[in-house]
Each structure stands twice: as C-alpha cells, then as structure tokens.
Design a protein around this motif. Sequence first.
Motif, PDB file in Angstrom:
ATOM      1  N   ILE A 188      -5.985  -2.898  -2.709  1.00  0.00           N
ATOM      2  CA  ILE A 188      -5.124  -3.361  -2.325  1.00  0.00           C
ATOM      3  C   ILE A 188      -5.368  -4.846  -1.812  1.00  0.00           C
ATOM      4  CG2 ILE A 188      -2.682  -3.710  -1.981  1.00  0.00           C
ATOM      5  CD1 ILE A 188      -3.388  -0.087  -2.199  1.00  0.00           C
ATOM      6  N   ASP A 192      -8.153   1.683   1.129  1.00  0.00           N
ATOM      7  CA  ASP A 192      -6.613   1.898   1.186  1.00  0.00           C
ATOM      8  C   ASP A 192      -6.083   3.173   0.884  1.00  0.00           C
ATOM      9  OD1 ASP A 192      -6.298  -0.652   2.372  1.00  0.00           O
ATOM     10  OD2 ASP A 192      -6.685  -1.989   0.472  1.00  0.00           O
ATOM     11  N   ILE A 193      -6.808   3.450  -0.382  1.00  0.00           N
ATOM     12  CA  ILE A 193      -6.258   4.476  -0.875  1.00  0.00           C
ATOM     13  C   ILE A 193      -8.033   5.433  -1.910  1.00  0.00           C
ATOM     14  CG2 ILE A 193      -4.701   5.214  -3.109  1.00  0.00           C
ATOM     15  CD1 ILE A 193      -2.825   3.537  -2.487  1.00  0.00           C
ATOM     16  N   GLN A 222       0.776  -1.492   0.215  1.00  0.00           N
ATOM     17  CA  GLN A 222      -0.187  -0.338   0.132  1.00  0.00           C
ATOM     18  C   GLN A 222       0.870   1.185  -0.185  1.00  0.00           C
ATOM     19  OE1 GLN A 222      -2.276   2.031   3.118  1.00  0.00           O
ATOM     20  NE2 GLN A 222      -3.208   0.502   2.738  1.00  0.00           N
ATOM     21  N   ARG A 265      -4.490   7.942   1.854  1.00  0.00           N
ATOM     22  CA  ARG A 265      -3.825   6.355   2.646  1.00  0.00           C
ATOM     23  C   ARG A 265      -5.011   6.222   3.085  1.00  0.00           C
ATOM     24  NH1 ARG A 265       1.259   4.432   3.629  1.00  0.00           N
ATOM     25  NH2 ARG A 265       0.600   2.148   4.514  1.00  0.00           N
TER      26      ARG A 265
END
Length: 176
Positions: free
Chosen positions: A105, A90-91, A61, A80
């Motif tokens: 991810i 995650d992002i 990540q 993030r």
Amino acid sequence: SSAASDVYKRQLHSSRLRRSLFLLLRYKHLPCQDHHLLDHHLLHHYGLLGQLWAFLLAHLQELLAEQIEVLGAGYRLVRREFPTAIGPVDIMAKDAEGRSVAVEIKRVGGIDGVEQLTRYLELLDRDPLLTPVQGVFAAQTIKPQARVLAEDRGIRCVTLDYDAMRGMDDPTSRLF
C-alpha cells in the motif's frame, strides 16, 4: 510555573498538529506549484510532514484491512504487517479461491513500490505454504510507469478511494 509551561507547550503542539493535519488533508487539492510551499511550511515550521504522511499511510492500511473486499469479492484478511526476512508486507490476504495475496500500500504508487512488492513476492513464493503468491499494488494514485511495470510483472493494481473508504464520499454531491 513549570506545570503551566508544560500545559501551554502541549496545547501549542496540539494546535500545531491539528493545523498541520488540516493543511495536509487539503494537500491533494492544491495546484502543483503550491506543494513545495506547503512541504516547506510543514517541514520547517512544524517538523510534522513525515509523521503525518506516515499516519495517513497507516490509516489507509487500517481501512483496507477492515474493508478487504475492496480488493475483490471473497477476499479475507490473513494479517497486517505480515513478517518476512526483508521487512513486513503491508497486508497478507487470501482471495476467493484461497490463494495467498501480498498487498503493498502506498499513497502515491511509484516504481519503487512495485520493486518492493516484487522482492516480497519472490521471497514469499519460496514458502510452500504460501505459493503461489499473487501481488496487489494498492495506492490512492498510481503513476503510469509504475502501473505498466506492475502489470508487466503480473501484479494487479488497485486505486484506493481514501474518502470513500473513510465514509466521507457523498454520492449525492457529485455531478456525475
């Protein structure tokens, strides 16, 4: 003495951690029948398998956040661990056109990861500041059933090359 014992325990733990990490980094190269043996060895003798998988996923990540252009030209990182009511995405990124993109991810992308991303997308799409939100399912490997489900739901799949992202891929050492 107690101090000497503590130093010995730290050295032993550090040695075990290094050995376990070495084994884990070699894990993907083992024949399938050996995976269970390695899992058993790490889990029962070191108790570190879960921690190491979490470390590798967090590192993946972090690398993707630093190299967000892996997702496409013009992408930029928003955050993030983007918070939502059902857990962090995650992002969160923006594509070249400024559209919101939620990225999930995984090391090995399965159907459960696609389902997780689908829930995030449904929730994020309700936010007028973010909608429409596109989804990207990113993993080192993506199982065929997960890819079919993701693409059926309009989620783009991206295979991540961990070694290349770490700068460990040497193109001159490849045959083709």
